[in-house]
Design an enzyme around this catalytic site. Structure first.
Site, PDB file in Angstrom:
ATOM      1  N   GLU A 477       0.827  -1.208   0.000  1.00  0.00           N
ATOM      2  CA  GLU A 477       0.000   0.000   0.000  1.00  0.00           C
ATOM      3  C   GLU A 477       0.864   1.262   0.000  1.00  0.00           C
ATOM      4  O   GLU A 477       0.487   2.276  -0.576  1.00  0.00           O
ATOM      5  CB  GLU A 477      -0.972  -0.008   1.188  1.00  0.00           C
ATOM      6  CG  GLU A 477      -1.975  -1.171   1.176  1.00  0.00           C
ATOM      7  CD  GLU A 477      -2.803  -1.278  -0.100  1.00  0.00           C
ATOM      8  OE1 GLU A 477      -2.986  -0.261  -0.802  1.00  0.00           O
ATOM      9  OE2 GLU A 477      -3.263  -2.400  -0.412  1.00  0.00           O
ATOM     10  N   HIS A 480       1.693   2.036  -3.531  1.00  0.00           N
ATOM     11  CA  HIS A 480       0.611   2.806  -4.161  1.00  0.00           C
ATOM     12  C   HIS A 480       0.695   4.271  -3.723  1.00  0.00           C
ATOM     13  O   HIS A 480       0.521   5.184  -4.527  1.00  0.00           O
ATOM     14  CB  HIS A 480      -0.752   2.277  -3.716  1.00  0.00           C
ATOM     15  CG  HIS A 480      -1.226   1.055  -4.434  1.00  0.00           C
ATOM     16  ND1 HIS A 480      -1.232   0.941  -5.805  1.00  0.00           N
ATOM     17  CD2 HIS A 480      -1.750  -0.113  -3.961  1.00  0.00           C
ATOM     18  CE1 HIS A 480      -1.736  -0.252  -6.144  1.00  0.00           C
ATOM     19  NE2 HIS A 480      -2.050  -0.904  -5.043  1.00  0.00           N
ATOM     20  N   HIS A 483       3.155   6.238  -5.547  1.00  0.00           N
ATOM     21  CA  HIS A 483       2.703   6.523  -6.918  1.00  0.00           C
ATOM     22  C   HIS A 483       1.923   7.851  -6.941  1.00  0.00           C
ATOM     23  O   HIS A 483       2.011   8.621  -7.897  1.00  0.00           O
ATOM     24  CB  HIS A 483       1.807   5.359  -7.372  1.00  0.00           C
ATOM     25  CG  HIS A 483       1.650   5.224  -8.851  1.00  0.00           C
ATOM     26  ND1 HIS A 483       0.742   4.358  -9.414  1.00  0.00           N
ATOM     27  CD2 HIS A 483       2.264   5.831  -9.893  1.00  0.00           C
ATOM     28  CE1 HIS A 483       0.824   4.448 -10.742  1.00  0.00           C
ATOM     29  NE2 HIS A 483       1.728   5.337 -11.050  1.00  0.00           N
TER      30      HIS A 483
HETATM   31 ZN   LIG Z   1      -2.799  -2.873  -4.730  1.00  0.00          ZN
END
Ligand SMILES: [Zn+2]
Length: 692
Positions: A477, A480, A483
């Site tokens: 996570e 992410h 990102h």
């Molecule tokens: Zn994911």
């Protein structure tokens, strides 16, 4: 925090509509109450409708600025009200918020459908596509994404088809909300109380402590309890010596979304039928064709091709492990066949035997705070960012923590919120989302990004230990989150995670690889009592055990991915019996009886709580082909933090958002597209790979 009992405020006092003067203009959660949302949504929707109508009615010839730029600038109020609302309803809901969700989700679906089917807007976008001179690469990409989004929403169809699509969109939104609220109700409504020492038999200390905290938090009379959160039920299944209780907990867990008032099977049948009709209206044979046309995989055949390549070796490996476990049961004098609620328990024993490693050996080294630091340190070594705690930022629950993230040159990059512990007001699973996304449309806007987990909480003030699987989720996570945090694009549409579903798991799954490196483990996996780093021998065992039980893990995942594709490959789905369909789909692939899908359809929220991962659960494996190959790029240099490789990764993946097509982005990073080799090797599923 949310106080549902306060009186209704006057519109002028609505904190959702006021200027946010909080640090970093974060949502003022302390002042937001459920009754603020309905009027805020009304205002935000009306504002956005007005803005869009003005763009559509613009008399001047379409230009990128007066059409795409203007659309990208519109709906700011709606974005921030929606972001705050969906953060709360998923991570800290109550009856008032759930009621608003039922009302607002279909209204939002209708709102966005009306925009994406707007004929005047579509004509302007088509005109812009005919002459793209003067556009830079990012602008051309954003224009193309708008065109694709409008076309895929049905903007090019006749009025009757558009009308039907709008009806379907609204109904699907109602059904998706119903689906997720029923799963939540089942998860909130069940606990397995643990009363006696005997009922705790086999559980390591950290699992016992987690069952105590679960009982305390739910106000139960029993000293311990198992809930249906994955991080509660899985360790219980892994360690409990009480076969009868394992069966009880397991049956409740896999029956979520199936009982009485919360039976999701009719919801699934209707959703599958409507999705199939929508796909046909849009000119695709099936929903899977429609969904994958705009993904990296492009076709259902390509996605299935990958899954079937993995399925056969994974199933063989799982059946061999099953036989070994059955032999173990026999040798112990057990007179029963291995059942699904036995798998994790005997796999744990098998792991100890084969790898000389029990899961309970690792946890004492995995303090939650140390693992959070490890995730931050990985980002520092790869991208040079620094992270400092902020105690002055409003949060939505006292357990939530906030950090400021800065670039190597000290520039502010964004805020990161971590909400790590399970509680009854939270949905199950783990996710990343944003309260605000990055863009540079009118000056730099930096993002507010959060991670939500469901780790078991220890007693107040006590150190929390997590499993290696949980640590992996934390890294996933946070990948992410990076990102979104590192995003460096101009247009909101393609900011951060605004990429194809089967590409979006690359930054997250790739990030998991660093958790397993000795560089990170030696520094952060320190024993919670002695402070000693994890011994080399244990690290070696941990890494060697990586492919252990991969047959099971791959089978339970791939089965879910195949059943998802099967549901959405129906050309006609009238009168669907979801339960019978699930059984038939599993029979076709020869699902081992001792393994249950990772997500059975009645609680498969990825696929049925909304459209986002529908016909898209294969994405994790698609992205794994990319991440296994991408991590090799680092390993090939002999340095898992290689600067030049990290720089390319930053430029083409973590900071790039959706500014390039996924194939182009990956090729720019790696010089070529990947093959499945690295993935099969990593999972230990190549023919040559010996059983661990
Ligand atoms: Zn994911």
């Amino acid at each position: 925090m949310i106080d549902a009992s306060s009186p209704s405020p006057a519109q002028g006092d609505n904190p959702l509509l006021a200027d946010w003067t909080t640090p970093f203009r974060a949502p003022p959660f302390g002042a937001i109450r459920p009754e603020h949302f309905a009027p805020a949504f009304d205002t935000a929707l009306a504002r956005h409708r007005g803005e869009v109508a003005a763009i559509a009615a613009e008399a001047a010839t379409p230009t990128f600025g007066n059409t795409i730029g203007a659309l990208e600038r519109s709906g700011r109020t709606l974005s921030r009200v929606s972001a705050a609302f969906f953060a709360l309803v998923a991570a800290h809901s109550n009856d008032a918020l759930l009621g608003i969700e039922r009302d607002i989700v279909p209204r939002l679906a209708a709102h966005w459908d009306a925009i994406y089917m707007n004929q005047a807007l579509f004509r302007r976008i088509e005109a812009l596509r005919r002459d793209q001179s003067g556009l830079d690469a990012e602008e051309a990409r954003v224009l193309d994404r708008y065109f694709v989004t409008f076309r895929r929403a049905g903007a090019g169809l006749d009025a009757a088809a558009r009308g039907r699509l709008a009806e379907i969109g609204e109904r699907l939104a109602v059904l998706g909300t119903q689906f997720s609220q029923r799963v939540l109700a089942d998860e909130q409504g069940y606990t397995l109380p643990l009363n006696t020492e005997d009922e705790l038999a086999g559980l390591p200390a950290h699992v016992v402590e987690a069952t105590r905290e679960a009982a305390r938090e739910r106000g139960l009379a029993s000293p311990g309890a198992v809930t249906l959160a994955r991080s509660s039920v899985e360790p219980f299944l892994q360690f409990s010596r009480r076969r009868d209780l394992r069966e009880k907990a397991f049956r409740a867990w896999i029956a979520r979304g199936e009982g009485g008032a919360s039976d999701n099977r009719p919801v699934i049948a209707e959703m599958v039928r409507l999705r199939s009709e929508k796909a046909r209206l849009l000119g695709y044979p099936t929903w899977a064709h429609y969904r994958l046309d705009d993904a990296m995989a492009k076709t259902p055949e390509a996605a299935r091709g990958l899954l079937s390549k993995v399925w056969a070796p994974a199933r063989r490996r799982a059946l061999a492990d099953r036989d070994a476990m059955q032999e173990m049961i026999r040798a112990e004098g057990g007179n029963f066949a291995l059942a699904p609620w036995d798998w994790r328990y005997y796999a744990e024993k098998l792991r100890r035997e084969r790898c000389d490693l029990g899961e309970g050996e690792i946890e004492p080294y995995l303090g939650l705070d140390r693992m959070i630091e490890a995730a931050f340190e990985t980002a520092r070594r790869l991208f040079g960012i620094t992270v400092t705690p902020r105690n002055d930022v409003p949060v939505w629950h006292p357990d939530v923590r906030a950090w400021e993230v800065r670039a190597p040159d000290g520039r502010h990059l964004g805020l990161f919120f971590g909400d790590y512990f399970a509680r009854p007001s939270k949905r199950s699973g783990a996710w990343m989302s944003t309260l605000r996304e990055q863009d540079k449309l009118d000056g730099e806007v930096r993002p507010l990004v959060f991670n939500v987990m469901n780790f078991s909480k220890g007693r107040d003030g006590e150190l929390v230990l997590i499993s290696f699987e949980d640590a992996r989720t934390l890294f996933h996570e946070f990948g992410h989150a990076l990102h979104a945090l590192l995003s460096d694009v101009t247009y909101p549409l393609i900011s951060g995670t605004g990429v194809a579903t089967d590409f979006v798991e690359l930054p997250s799954q790739l990030y998991e690889h660093w958790l397993e490196t000795p560089e990170i483990l030696k520094a952060f996996a320190t024993h919670h009592r002695t402070g000693e780093p994890m011994p080399d021998a244990l690290i070696a065992k941990l890494r060697a055990a990586r492919t252990f039980n991969q047959g099971f893990t791959t089978v339970e995942y791939v089965a879910s991915a195949i059943v998802d594709l099967d549901f959405h490959s129906l050309e006609k789905a009238d009168g669907l019996d979801a339960a019978a369909f699930e059984r038939a789909a599993l029979d076709r692939i020869g699902m081992p009886e001792e393994i249950v899908m990772r997500h059975r359809p009645p609680h498969f929220s990825h696929v049925f709580a909304g459209d986002h991962y529908s016909a898209g659960y294969y994405s994790y494996m698609w992205s794994e082909v990319l991440d296994a190959d991408a991590f090799n790029a680092f390993q090939e240099t002999g340095n898992v933090f290689d600067r030049a490789t990290a720089e390319r990764l930053y430029r083409y993946v973590y900071s790039a958002g959706g500014s390039r097509a996924p194939d182009d982005a990956y090729t720019a990073f790696r010089g070529r597209l990947p093959t499945e080799e690295a993935l099969l090797k990593r999972r230990g599923l190549t023919e040559a790979a010996p059983a661990p």
